[in-house]
Design an enzyme around this catalytic site. Structure first.
Site, PDB file in Angstrom:
ATOM      1  N   ASP A 189      -5.128  -6.502   6.109  1.00 35.43           N
ATOM      2  CA  ASP A 189      -6.420  -5.911   5.647  1.00 35.43           C
ATOM      3  C   ASP A 189      -7.260  -7.072   5.511  1.00 35.43           C
ATOM      4  OD1 ASP A 189      -8.066  -4.142   3.999  1.00 35.43           O
ATOM      5  OD2 ASP A 189      -6.771  -3.738   2.346  1.00 35.43           O
ATOM      6  N   TYR A 206       0.605  -1.430   0.385  1.00 37.73           N
ATOM      7  CA  TYR A 206       0.007  -0.053  -0.237  1.00 37.73           C
ATOM      8  C   TYR A 206       1.034   1.155   0.194  1.00 37.73           C
ATOM      9  CZ  TYR A 206      -3.440  -2.779   1.112  1.00 37.73           C
ATOM     10  OH  TYR A 206      -4.943  -3.744   0.624  1.00 37.73           O
ATOM     11  N   ASP A 223      -1.983 -18.315   3.890  1.00 39.56           N
ATOM     12  CA  ASP A 223      -2.911 -19.024   3.578  1.00 39.56           C
ATOM     13  C   ASP A 223      -3.503 -20.283   5.385  1.00 39.56           C
ATOM     14  OD1 ASP A 223      -0.220 -19.713   2.935  1.00 39.56           O
ATOM     15  OD2 ASP A 223      -0.541 -20.523   1.523  1.00 39.56           O
ATOM     16  N   ASP A 259     -10.829  -8.525   8.160  1.00 33.93           N
ATOM     17  CA  ASP A 259     -12.325  -8.267   7.041  1.00 33.93           C
ATOM     18  C   ASP A 259     -12.757  -9.899   7.748  1.00 33.93           C
ATOM     19  OD1 ASP A 259     -12.455  -5.687   6.215  1.00 33.93           O
ATOM     20  OD2 ASP A 259     -13.312  -6.653   4.604  1.00 33.93           O
ATOM     21  N   LYS A 310       4.208 -14.563   4.499  1.00 36.77           N
ATOM     22  CA  LYS A 310       3.875 -15.015   3.402  1.00 36.77           C
ATOM     23  C   LYS A 310       5.929 -15.724   3.066  1.00 36.77           C
ATOM     24  CE  LYS A 310       2.358 -18.225  -0.060  1.00 36.77           C
ATOM     25  NZ  LYS A 310       1.237 -19.717   0.521  1.00 36.77           N
TER      26      LYS A 310
END
Ligand code: NAD
Length: 350
Positions: A247, A140, A223, A251, A190
């Site tokens: 982010d 971002y 994941d 959610d 990751k």
């Protein structure tokens, strides 16, 4: 002597303008008997203002916001697919500018399945954790661009920026937070594929965890973290992760912890050089805006997080208790409007 706290209020667009007044109502009810007074500075910012005037976040207003102690933010954004907004990113021009320019490097998002709230995970599901999302770097950061745009040979890059400075400070915040909670940090990245930024996160994890021998630390690929969030959410205490993964994970965390109407957040400058910003996770919800049906609880809980940051934790706790009682009572109240929920919460505090 009464402490006066200058507060920037940015309701924004859509339901942002409906939930923020309720958050202010509850904030006043929680603090009216304290020696504290909020000096409100209203800012008309968001996509509506942009469409009216072409202004997204003028420098003069940025300077005024910088003079305040905290920001209560609603939500910004227009109706997805509105042709007038093609190519316009209010998130980047307003929200990310506030987060970046005020160096709000900790994006704090608690997830708690409260008694009385039915989780999509089913009865008996337990979760009480906080996601510490890095707020100023990662994908971002705005680093990247498009070459040969509009041609069949177009090339787009979006660089996931990670600096030692940026990762170390957010990691330290997470470990300090775990010390005040249940003493467990889970680092999420990751690093099996993103070996450069992931490698830096790994080496900073090793460095920082060595300084906190009392904190239990583990690592999950992002994941795998999504699987654990829905199968064994009770295993988490503090999750620390980068901007993009955070982010997405928050959610998911919001969805398991009672839905978007309850998810609160803070974008925090822990060094307090700039105002920190408190906002519900949800957006402007154009599909229900103007109907007075949005749940203001996420905005109210964000105001409670703001009180914690302003070292008024007792009052923040009172708001959380009022929300817990209100959630307990929901089965018997039936459907209520935005202002009715705000009134009920304020009434529990007076
Ligand atoms: P959204 O969060 O606005 O809405 C998603 C769904 O959740 C909608 O069906 C909405 O009605 C429902 N919802 C959201 N908040 C609710 C509440 N408090 N009570 C009851 N229901 C609620 O996400 P979206 O529809 O993807 O985005 C709408 C606009 O908001 C877009 O322009 C988007 O860019 C913007 N957005 C802004 C922010 C922000 O300001 N922080 C965050 C997300 C999206």
């Amino acid at each position: 002597m009464t402490r006066t706290i200058p507060l920037a209020v940015i309701p924004g667009d859509g339901i942002g303008r409906e939930v923020v007044p309720e958050a202010l109502k509850v904030l006043h009810a929680a603090t009216e008997h304290e020696d504290v007074a909020f000096e409100l500075h209203d800012f008309d910012l968001g996509i509506d203002r942009y469409l009216r005037t072409g202004d997204m976040l003028p420098d003069a207003e940025m300077r005024q916001i910088a003079q305040t102690e905290a920001i209560l933010f609603g939500a910004v954004g227009g109706r997805p697919g509105d042709p007038r907004l093609a190519g316009i990113s209010i998130e980047r021009g307003l929200l990310l500018r506030l987060r970046f320019d005020f160096d709000q490097y900790v994006n704090l998002r608690p997830a708690l399945i409260r008694p009385g709230v039915s989780s999509v995970l089913g009865p008996g599901a337990r979760a009480d954790f906080v996601v510490v999302r890095e707020g100023t770097e990662g994908a971002y950061s705005g680093s990247g661009g498009v070459l040969r745009e509009g041609t069949p040979n177009a090339v787009a890059t979006e660089v996931a920026l990670a600096t030692h400075h940026g990762v170390e400070r957010v990691m330290r915040f997470a470990f300090d937070l775990a010390r005040r909670r249940r003493g467990r940090v889970t680092v999420v990245h990751k690093n099996n594929v993103l070996v450069h930024s992931g490698g830096l996160w790994q080496s900073v994890q090793d460095e920082v965890s060595a300084r906190y021998p009392d904190i239990e630390v583990d690592y999950l690929h992002v994941d795998a973290a999504t699987i654990h969030l829905v199968t064994t959410p009770e295993r988490f205490d503090v999750i620390v992760t980068d901007n993009l993964f955070g982010d997405i994970l928050t959610d998911l965390a919001g969805a398991i912890a009672g839905g978007i109407g309850l998810a609160a957040s803070g974008s925090i400058d822990p060094e307090r050089r700039y105002p920190s910003m408190f906002e519900p996770v949800h957006g402007s919800a154009p599909d229900i805006a103007g109907q007075g049906v949005a749940d203001p609880t996420a905005a109210v809980l964000s105001a409670a997080m703001m009180l914690d940051h302003l070292e008024l934790r007792g009052q923040g706790d009172r708001i959380r208790d009022a929300v817990a009682a209100d959630l307990d009572a929901r089965a018997s109240t039936g459907p209520r409007g935005t202002a009715e929920v705000g009134d009920a919460l304020a009434a529990r505090l007076t």
